[in-house]
Design an enzyme around this catalytic site. Structure first.
Site, mmCIF file in Angstrom:
data_model
loop_
_atom_site.group_PDB
_atom_site.id
_atom_site.type_symbol
_atom_site.label_atom_id
_atom_site.label_comp_id
_atom_site.label_asym_id
_atom_site.label_seq_id
_atom_site.Cartn_x
_atom_site.Cartn_y
_atom_site.Cartn_z
ATOM 1 N N ILE A 48 0.816 -1.217 0.000
ATOM 2 C CA ILE A 48 0.000 0.000 0.000
ATOM 3 C C ILE A 48 0.849 1.266 0.000
ATOM 4 C CG2 ILE A 48 -1.972 -1.149 1.067
ATOM 5 C CD1 ILE A 48 -1.220 0.089 3.741
ATOM 6 N N SER A 170 -2.535 -0.727 12.722
ATOM 7 C CA SER A 170 -3.373 -1.864 12.337
ATOM 8 C C SER A 170 -4.422 -2.068 13.410
ATOM 9 C CB SER A 170 -2.518 -3.120 12.221
ATOM 10 O OG SER A 170 -3.355 -4.263 12.130
ATOM 11 N N TYR A 202 3.701 -8.296 16.843
ATOM 12 C CA TYR A 202 3.267 -7.388 15.772
ATOM 13 C C TYR A 202 2.180 -6.455 16.320
ATOM 14 C CZ TYR A 202 1.047 -5.847 11.402
ATOM 15 O OH TYR A 202 0.497 -5.083 10.395
ATOM 16 N N LYS A 206 2.116 -2.368 16.802
ATOM 17 C CA LYS A 206 1.087 -1.520 16.201
ATOM 18 C C LYS A 206 0.391 -0.669 17.263
ATOM 19 C CE LYS A 206 2.183 -2.161 12.269
ATOM 20 N NZ LYS A 206 2.350 -1.112 11.251
ATOM 21 N N SER A 237 -0.873 -8.345 0.413
ATOM 22 C CA SER A 237 0.363 -7.630 0.111
ATOM 23 C C SER A 237 1.515 -8.591 0.378
ATOM 24 C CB SER A 237 0.491 -6.402 1.003
ATOM 25 O OG SER A 237 0.751 -6.805 2.335
HETATM 26 N N1 LIG Z 1 -1.405 -6.126 4.784
HETATM 27 C C1 LIG Z 1 -2.289 -5.982 5.763
HETATM 28 O O1 LIG Z 1 -3.278 -6.708 5.836
HETATM 29 C C2 LIG Z 1 -2.082 -4.914 6.809
HETATM 30 C C3 LIG Z 1 -3.049 -4.792 7.809
HETATM 31 C C4 LIG Z 1 -2.890 -3.810 8.777
HETATM 32 C C5 LIG Z 1 -1.775 -2.980 8.727
HETATM 33 N N2 LIG Z 1 -0.843 -3.120 7.766
HETATM 34 C C6 LIG Z 1 0.328 -2.221 7.770
HETATM 35 O O2 LIG Z 1 0.416 -1.561 6.534
HETATM 36 C C7 LIG Z 1 1.771 -1.164 6.296
HETATM 37 C C8 LIG Z 1 2.171 -1.541 4.883
HETATM 38 O O3 LIG Z 1 2.108 -2.939 4.766
HETATM 39 P P1 LIG Z 1 1.851 -3.738 3.402
HETATM 40 O O4 LIG Z 1 0.708 -4.615 3.654
HETATM 41 O O5 LIG Z 1 1.856 -2.818 2.249
HETATM 42 O O6 LIG Z 1 3.164 -4.674 3.450
HETATM 43 P P2 LIG Z 1 4.324 -4.983 2.402
HETATM 44 O O7 LIG Z 1 3.757 -5.221 1.048
HETATM 45 O O8 LIG Z 1 5.135 -6.037 3.052
HETATM 46 O O9 LIG Z 1 5.145 -3.619 2.365
HETATM 47 C C9 LIG Z 1 5.909 -3.230 3.484
HETATM 48 C C10 LIG Z 1 6.957 -2.233 3.059
HETATM 49 O O10 LIG Z 1 7.786 -1.921 4.197
HETATM 50 C C11 LIG Z 1 9.133 -2.006 3.804
HETATM 51 N N3 LIG Z 1 10.067 -2.275 4.882
HETATM 52 C C12 LIG Z 1 10.158 -3.385 5.663
HETATM 53 N N4 LIG Z 1 11.197 -3.273 6.490
HETATM 54 C C13 LIG Z 1 11.789 -2.078 6.243
HETATM 55 C C14 LIG Z 1 12.912 -1.417 6.761
HETATM 56 N N5 LIG Z 1 13.688 -1.974 7.700
HETATM 57 N N6 LIG Z 1 13.240 -0.215 6.262
HETATM 58 C C15 LIG Z 1 12.491 0.363 5.300
HETATM 59 N N7 LIG Z 1 11.410 -0.226 4.762
HETATM 60 C C16 LIG Z 1 11.061 -1.435 5.227
HETATM 61 C C17 LIG Z 1 9.159 -3.135 2.788
HETATM 62 O O11 LIG Z 1 10.364 -3.096 2.036
HETATM 63 P P3 LIG Z 1 10.996 -4.444 1.390
HETATM 64 O O12 LIG Z 1 10.191 -4.712 0.158
HETATM 65 O O13 LIG Z 1 12.403 -4.072 1.107
HETATM 66 O O14 LIG Z 1 10.871 -5.517 2.416
HETATM 67 C C18 LIG Z 1 7.921 -2.793 1.997
HETATM 68 O O15 LIG Z 1 8.208 -1.757 1.088
HETATM 69 C C19 LIG Z 1 2.588 -1.840 7.385
HETATM 70 O O16 LIG Z 1 2.899 -0.914 8.385
HETATM 71 C C20 LIG Z 1 1.660 -2.909 7.910
HETATM 72 O O17 LIG Z 1 1.950 -3.236 9.240
HETATM 73 C C21 LIG Z 1 -0.982 -4.076 6.791
HETATM 74 C C1 LIG Z 2 1.508 -13.509 0.132
HETATM 75 O O1 LIG Z 2 0.219 -13.161 -0.333
HETATM 76 C C2 LIG Z 2 0.192 -12.851 -1.730
HETATM 77 C C3 LIG Z 2 -1.177 -12.286 -2.072
HETATM 78 O O2 LIG Z 2 -2.207 -13.056 -1.520
HETATM 79 C C4 LIG Z 2 0.537 -14.108 -2.526
HETATM 80 O O3 LIG Z 2 0.498 -13.829 -3.910
HETATM 81 C C5 LIG Z 2 1.936 -14.558 -2.120
HETATM 82 O O4 LIG Z 2 2.223 -15.779 -2.739
HETATM 83 C C6 LIG Z 2 2.053 -14.710 -0.596
HETATM 84 N N1 LIG Z 2 3.475 -14.848 -0.249
HETATM 85 C C7 LIG Z 2 3.983 -15.925 0.325
HETATM 86 C C8 LIG Z 2 5.406 -15.867 0.724
HETATM 87 O O5 LIG Z 2 3.316 -16.922 0.536
#
Ligand SMILES: NC(=O)c1ccc[n+]([C@@H]2O[C@H](COP(=O)([O-])OP(=O)(O)OC[C@H]3O[C@@H](n4cnc5c(N)ncnc54)[C@H](OP(=O)(O)O)[C@@H]3O)[C@@H](O)[C@H]2O)c1
Ligand SMILES: *[C@@H]1O[C@H](CO)[C@@H](O)[C@H](O)[C@H]1NC(C)=O
Ligand SMILES: *[C@@H]1O[C@H](CO)[C@@H](O)[C@H](O)[C@H]1NC(C)=O
Length: 318
Positions: A48, A170, A202, A206, A237
């Protein structure tokens, strides 16, 4: 036979409507343009963070992609430029798991850029381990790194007010707690490594995001900087990258149907960043583009202050 078809049609219809109303959620309706404004989005090479960066660049902002991997960051840079049609997009290396990297990012940014109107603390990890400075990974990256980054950039945000700081938390924070004893002795919120233990830590990290925003708003009173925390929704994601594939596969039916895509998932971030007139809600928590009440533990003045002070000490600010 025809009854079966009817039932099937109704089920598919209900599922379709559910996905298009409940799962999709509200959209950010602000039409704000951002020409002449500068924005930082942490962790914007995927997920995101990237979709938020594309939206902000389309609105005319100068967007800094603050990401830890040069390769992934530069690949995202091309994509964000292409998708937004803007060339006002830059990559600057930032590893939130290293206090030195955060300081160096802030130095470079403050020297090379004149403005900062919007800081989006978006990066997050769902994994155990340690940061380069020996902090628990989720405490270090999700909270402490953003704490230091925000503080190093605060004067610039104040100079450019009205400006905003948006921190992606979150709804998992509802299950969080902060074990100050563990923080003091182990520099981590918890050290377990099973899925449930990782989920707990986690959630704790949060909760730190929400308490940080609560305390920050108090400290920003009288300035033109406002701050918000938020739940973006459950999103497909790369956050699952360190989760065992067995768990990912078992959860697949649920995540496929009930989780948002990343465009839907960045709407509440955009709302907090752009929506006109929400400044009086500074310090509050949003979900589905709506301000929400939080439990007492997420607006506990004493815990928020204590977390602030320990974070100052850990990050070398005090
Ligand atoms: N996905 C959900 O359902 C969900 C729900 C609630 C809240 N959130 C929150 O939403 C936010 C975005 O998550 P997302 O779902 O978009 O996850 P994501 O696809 O895993 O993206 C996370 C981003 O954070 C970066 N990151 C991780 N460690 C880092 C570090 N040490 N320094 C700088 N950047 C770093 C990652 O970079 P790399 O690619 O290099 O690892 C990636 O760009 C997070 O704060 C997460 O906790 C997500
Ligand atoms: C994480 O979720 C995405 C989207 O649902 C999926 O495409 C991907 O395979 C998953 N990653 C891992 C490591 O399982
Ligand atoms: C988000 O808000 C919309 C509009 O009020 C509502 O229809 C939807 O069910 C909500 N979604 C969630 C997940 O709360």
């Amino acid at each position: 036979m025809s009854t079966l078809i009817l039932v099937l049609v109704v089920v598919v219809g209900v599922a379709y409507i559910y996905r298009h109303i409940v799962v999709k959620g509200k959209r950010c309706t602000s039409k704000a343009k951002l020409h002449g404004k500068t924005v930082i989005v942490t962790g914007s090479n995927t997920g995101i963070g990237k979709t938020a960066a594309i939206d902000l660049a389309r609105r005319g902002a100068r967007v800094i992609l603050a990401c830890r991997s040069r390769q992934r960051g530069e690949a995202a840079l091309e994509e964000v430029k292409r998708e937004s049609g803007s060339n006002q997009v830059l990559f600057m290396p930032l590893d939130l798991g290293s206090l030195a990297s955060i300081r160096s990012f802030a130095d470079t940014f403050l020297k090379s850029e004149k403005r900062l109107d919007l800081l989006i603390n978006n990066a997050g990890v769902f994994m155990q381990g340690q940061t380069q400075d020996g902090f628990g990974m989720m405490f270090g990256v999700n909270h402490l790194g953003h704490f230091l980054l925000t503080n190093l950039l605060l004067d610039r945000l104040k100079e450019c007010g009205p400006s905003r700081i948006v921190t992606v938390s979150s709804m998992a924070h509802n299950f969080g707690k902060i074990d100050f004893e563990c923080l003091n002795t182990k520099r981590a919120l918890g050290t377990g490594t099973s899925f449930m233990e990782v989920l707990q830590v986690y959630s704790d990290s949060k909760l730190c995001n929400v308490l940080f925003t609560h305390e920050l708003a108090k400290r920003l009173q009288g300035s033109k900087v406002s701050c918000f925390s938020l739940h973006p929704g459950a999103i497909n994601s790369e956050l699952n990258r360190s989760t065992s594939s067995l768990i990912v596969i078992c959860l697949k039916p649920i995540t496929t149907f009930f989780f948002k895509n990343t465009v839907q998932g960045c709407q509440t971030t955009l709302h907090c960043a752009l929506q006109e007139g929400i400044e009086p809600l500074s310090g509050r928590y949003f979900s589905n583009c709506t301000v929400r009440d939080v439990y007492a533990k997420a607006k506990d003045d004493a815990a928020a202050k204590k977390l602030w002070e320990i974070s100052e000490r850990f990050s070398g600010l005090a």
